[in-house]
Design a protein around this motif. Structure first.
Motif, PDB file in Angstrom:
ATOM      1  N   SER A 172      46.883  43.323  53.355  1.00 31.75           N
ATOM      2  CA  SER A 172      46.512  42.826  51.993  1.00 31.75           C
ATOM      3  C   SER A 172      47.773  43.327  50.971  1.00 31.75           C
ATOM      4  O   SER A 172      48.841  43.964  51.410  1.00 31.75           O
ATOM      5  CB  SER A 172      45.712  43.898  51.724  1.00 31.75           C
ATOM      6  N   VAL A 173      47.562  42.595  49.798  1.00 32.53           N
ATOM      7  CA  VAL A 173      48.466  42.885  48.733  1.00 32.53           C
ATOM      8  C   VAL A 173      48.672  44.463  48.212  1.00 32.53           C
ATOM      9  O   VAL A 173      49.770  44.851  47.889  1.00 32.53           O
ATOM     10  CB  VAL A 173      48.304  41.826  47.663  1.00 32.53           C
ATOM     11  N   HIS A 174      47.567  44.919  48.391  1.00 27.40           N
ATOM     12  CA  HIS A 174      47.430  46.351  47.809  1.00 27.40           C
ATOM     13  C   HIS A 174      48.204  47.445  48.987  1.00 27.40           C
ATOM     14  O   HIS A 174      49.160  47.973  48.461  1.00 27.40           O
ATOM     15  CB  HIS A 174      45.976  46.994  47.910  1.00 27.40           C
ATOM     16  N   HIS A 175      48.204  46.914  50.150  1.00 29.97           N
ATOM     17  CA  HIS A 175      49.096  47.793  51.078  1.00 29.97           C
ATOM     18  C   HIS A 175      50.411  47.380  50.962  1.00 29.97           C
ATOM     19  O   HIS A 175      51.292  48.466  51.029  1.00 29.97           O
ATOM     20  CB  HIS A 175      48.540  47.237  52.548  1.00 29.97           C
ATOM     21  N   ASP A 176      50.855  46.069  50.691  1.00 30.13           N
ATOM     22  CA  ASP A 176      52.137  45.881  50.507  1.00 30.13           C
ATOM     23  C   ASP A 176      52.956  46.634  49.295  1.00 30.13           C
ATOM     24  O   ASP A 176      53.746  47.262  49.306  1.00 30.13           O
ATOM     25  CB  ASP A 176      52.155  44.443  50.064  1.00 30.13           C
TER      26      ASP A 176
ATOM     27  N   CYS B   7      35.784  35.687  45.433  1.00 32.63           N
ATOM     28  CA  CYS B   7      37.045  34.785  45.493  1.00 32.63           C
ATOM     29  C   CYS B   7      38.228  35.449  46.243  1.00 32.63           C
ATOM     30  O   CYS B   7      39.188  35.058  46.852  1.00 32.63           O
ATOM     31  CB  CYS B   7      37.351  34.320  44.200  1.00 32.63           C
ATOM     32  N   HIS B   8      38.189  36.756  46.103  1.00 32.19           N
ATOM     33  CA  HIS B   8      39.425  37.758  46.414  1.00 32.19           C
ATOM     34  C   HIS B   8      39.147  38.484  47.618  1.00 32.19           C
ATOM     35  O   HIS B   8      40.288  38.931  48.261  1.00 32.19           O
ATOM     36  CB  HIS B   8      39.850  38.420  45.399  1.00 32.19           C
TER      37      HIS B   8
ATOM     38  N   THR C 166      44.534  39.041  49.557  1.00 30.12           N
ATOM     39  CA  THR C 166      46.309  38.579  49.895  1.00 30.12           C
ATOM     40  C   THR C 166      46.602  38.194  48.290  1.00 30.12           C
ATOM     41  O   THR C 166      46.037  38.237  47.509  1.00 30.12           O
ATOM     42  CB  THR C 166      46.069  37.300  50.592  1.00 30.12           C
ATOM     43  N   HIS C 167      47.939  37.982  48.255  1.00 25.40           N
ATOM     44  CA  HIS C 167      48.574  37.889  46.897  1.00 25.40           C
ATOM     45  C   HIS C 167      48.163  36.743  46.439  1.00 25.40           C
ATOM     46  O   HIS C 167      48.034  35.601  47.131  1.00 25.40           O
ATOM     47  CB  HIS C 167      49.947  37.669  47.623  1.00 25.40           C
ATOM     48  N   PRO C 168      47.566  36.702  45.206  1.00 18.47           N
ATOM     49  CA  PRO C 168      46.846  35.506  44.543  1.00 18.47           C
ATOM     50  C   PRO C 168      47.995  34.254  44.347  1.00 18.47           C
ATOM     51  O   PRO C 168      49.154  34.877  43.750  1.00 18.47           O
ATOM     52  CB  PRO C 168      46.404  36.219  43.427  1.00 18.47           C
ATOM     53  N   THR C 169      47.839  33.055  44.471  1.00 10.00           N
ATOM     54  CA  THR C 169      48.714  32.089  44.277  1.00 10.00           C
ATOM     55  C   THR C 169      47.903  30.867  43.600  1.00 10.00           C
ATOM     56  O   THR C 169      46.635  30.937  43.821  1.00 10.00           O
ATOM     57  CB  THR C 169      49.515  31.332  45.575  1.00 10.00           C
TER      58      THR C 169
ATOM     59  N   SER D  76      42.153  26.808  49.159  1.00  6.34           N
ATOM     60  CA  SER D  76      41.302  26.609  48.144  1.00  6.34           C
ATOM     61  C   SER D  76      40.176  27.761  48.009  1.00  6.34           C
ATOM     62  O   SER D  76      39.482  27.632  49.006  1.00  6.34           O
ATOM     63  CB  SER D  76      40.811  25.201  47.941  1.00  6.34           C
ATOM     64  N   VAL D  77      40.022  28.072  47.062  1.00  6.93           N
ATOM     65  CA  VAL D  77      38.739  29.028  46.551  1.00  6.93           C
ATOM     66  C   VAL D  77      37.427  28.278  46.007  1.00  6.93           C
ATOM     67  O   VAL D  77      36.631  28.420  46.445  1.00  6.93           O
ATOM     68  CB  VAL D  77      39.238  30.344  45.628  1.00  6.93           C
ATOM     69  N   CYS D  78      37.780  27.398  45.057  1.00  6.13           N
ATOM     70  CA  CYS D  78      36.903  26.641  44.288  1.00  6.13           C
ATOM     71  C   CYS D  78      35.915  25.998  45.305  1.00  6.13           C
ATOM     72  O   CYS D  78      34.864  25.637  45.136  1.00  6.13           O
ATOM     73  CB  CYS D  78      37.602  25.898  43.012  1.00  6.13           C
TER      74      CYS D  78
END
Length: 420
Positions: free
Chosen positions: A195-199, A264-265, A271-274, A284-286
Motif C-alpha cells: 500500500s501507499v501507507h506502507h511505502d 473507491c480506495h 494504492t497510490h491515487p492517480t 477505473s473506479v467510476c
C-alpha cells in the motif's frame, strides 16, 4: 567510610570500584537472574534482557510481577511466605499489568504523561470482549509489548514502535491457521505491504504515516464500522472529507450501506491515487458502478480531461523553464510561481471528491492561468537567449572580418614598402 575519605579517594572512584566489584550491575542480589540466566528458553531471562527492560530501568524487579524475594538464595526466593506466584497464567495478564498501569498515582512517579486507561480501553475492544468470554487466544498485553524485553513505544526496538507495529499485528492476523474460527481475512498484512501507507512509513520513513493502530486503535482495538470509516480516514485526509461531504456520493453510499472512502480506495491495500482511477481503463473506479456514457460518466471525462490539460501545461512550463535556466537565463520567479500551478493541480485532484465539475474546473482554470504565464515567461527567456546568440554571432563575424581586413591591409603595405 571515613577511612576511605581520609585516604583521598573520591566518591566517584568509590562508585566505579563498587560497580567493578558488582560486575557492572547493582550489588543487590538477584537470585532470579542467577538461575534463569543459565536456563534454556523459554525460561531463560538474561541479565541483558532484564537491564534493557523499561521496568527494570525504572527500578522494578522480578518480584514486582512474580512475587518472591530475589535477595534470598535458591528455593527461599520462591517461598509462599515471600508471596511467590511463579508463572503468570495468560488469563491473569491484563489484570496483572493493569494493577500498576491503571493506578494513576502509582504511574505518576515513573511517567506522568503515560495514560492509565489502557485496561479499561482493552475491555471495550474486540480483543478484550472475547477475552472476557474466555477466549485466551486473543491478544493480551504481552503479545504486543513483549515480556521481559519491554521497551517504550518511542524506541525503534519496541514491538509497538510505528515501524514495527504492523509486523506485531501480523504475527496473529496473517496466520491463517491461528485465526481459524474468527471469520476475518488474513491478507491484511500482504495488502498493507503493497500500500501507499506502507511505502510512506517504511520506504520514506514517515512515522506519521498510518499503520494498524492508527485506524483500528491500540488498546481499544476495534475494527471501524461502515458508519465510521469515513471519520477514520478524515483524521488525516481532512480536505478530501470536506469535499466528500458536498458530494451526492455521500448520500448514495449511506443509502446503500456502503462504507464511504473504501468503496473507491479499498482499506488495507490502498494504492497510490492517480488520474487513471478517474479514467475509463482497467484502473477505473467510476465505471465499477456507473455506466459508460451516462451523465456521471460524462462528468468524469470532463474532470479527467481538465486534469490532463493542467498536468500537461505544468510539465510543458517546467520543461521550457528548465531549458532556459540551464542556458543561463533568469527565470527564478517563474520557477517559483510553478509551485502555485502544481498546488492548483493537487487541489483539483482533492476537489474531485466533491464530484462537482464546476468546482474542479475552477481549480484547473486557476492552475492553467499560472502555468501558461510561466510557459510564456520561459519562451520569452528562450527568445531572448536566441536573440543574444544571434547578436553575439554577428558581432563575432564583424570582428573576424575586421581582423582579416587589417591583416590583408598590413600585408599590402608590407609589399609596397621598397626593400633597401
Amino acid at each position: 567510610m571515613d577511612a576511605w575519605r581520609n585516604s583521598g579517594i573520591s566518591s566517584a572512584r568509590l562508585l566505579l570500584l563498587a560497580l567493578l566489584l558488582c560486575g557492572g550491575r547493582a550489588c543487590a542480589q538477584n537470585t532470579c537472574l542467577d538461575c534463569h540466566g543459565a536456563l534454556d528458553p523459554p525460561l531463560q531471562v538474561t541479565e541483558q534482557q532484564f537491564t534493557g527492560d523499561i521496568h527494570a530501568q525504572k527500578g522494578l524487579t522480578c518480584a514486582s510481577c512474580h512475587g518472591g524475594d530475589p535477595t534470598k538464595p535458591d528455593m527461599e526466593a520462591m517461598s509462599k511466605a515471600a508471596k511467590f506466584r511463579g508463572k503468570i497464567e495468560r488469563k491473569e495478564v491484563p489484570a496483572l499489568c493493569g494493577r500498576c498501569h491503571s493506578d494513576a498515582a502509582f504511574m505518576r512517579q515513573y511517567n506522568p504523561s503515560l495514560h492509565t486507561d489502557q485496561l479499561s480501553q482493552y475491555k471495550t475492544s474486540a480483543h478484550g470482549k472475547l477475552f472476557a468470554e474466555g477466549d485466551t487466544k486473543v491478544a493480551v498485553c504481552v503479545d504486543c509489548h513483549g515480556v521481559h524485553g519491554l521497551r517504550p513505544a518511542s524506541d525503534p526496538r519496541s514491538k509497538v514502535h510505528p515501524l514495527n507495529i504492523w509486523q506485531t499485528c501480523a504475527h496473529c492476523h496473517a496466520d491463517a491457521a491461528y485465526m481459524t474460527g474468527y471469520s476475518i481475512p488474513t491478507d491484511q498484512f500482504a495488502k498493507y505491504s503493497a500500500s501507499v501507507h506502507h511505502d510512506a512509513l517504511v520506504v520514506r520513513g514517515d512515522l506519521s504515516a498510518p499503520t494498524c493502530s492508527t485506524c483500528h486503535g491500540n488498546h481499544g482495538a476495534a475494527p471501524p464500522g461502515v458508519d465510521t470509516v469515513q471519520h477514520v480516514c478524515s483524521t488525516c485526509h481532512v480536505f478530501q472529507d470536506q469535499m466528500f461531504e458536498k458530494s451526492t456520493h455521500k448520500v448514495a453510499f449511506q443509502s446503500a450501506g456502503l462504507p464511504g472512502c473504501v468503496v473507491c480506495h479499498s482499506n488495507h491495500g490502498i494504492t497510490h491515487p492517480t488520474d487513471e482511477k478517474l479514467g475509463a481503463g482497467p484502473q477505473s473506479v467510476c465505471l465499477q458502478c456507473h455506466t459508460a456514457g451516462d451523465t456521471c460518466d460524462q462528468q468524469r471525462a470532463t474532470m479527467l480531461n481538465g486534469l490532463k490539460q493542467l498536468d500537461d501545461a505544468v510539465k510543458a512550463a517546467d520543461n521550457v523553464l528548465g531549458v532556459a535556466e540551464s542556458s543561463g537565463m533568469e527565470v527564478s520567479q517563474a520557477r517559483l510561481d510553478q509551485d502555485q500551478a502544481r498546488d492548483a493541480l493537487t487541489k483539483a485532484r482533492v476537489t474531485i471528491h466533491s464530484f462537482k465539475t464546476e468546482l474542479v474546473e475552477q481549480d484547473i482554470r486557476e492552475g492553467l492561468k499560472v502555468a501558461v504565464r510561466n510557459l510564456q515567461a520561459g519562451q520569452a527567456a528562450l527568445a531572448e537567449r536566441d536573440y543574444r546568440r544571434k547578436g553575439l554571432g554577428l558581432a563575432l563575424v564583424f570582428i573576424l572580418v575586421t581582423v582579416l581586413g587589417l591583416f590583408l591591409y598590413i600585408r599590402q603595405i608590407e609589399r609596397e614598402v621598397p626593400k633597401s
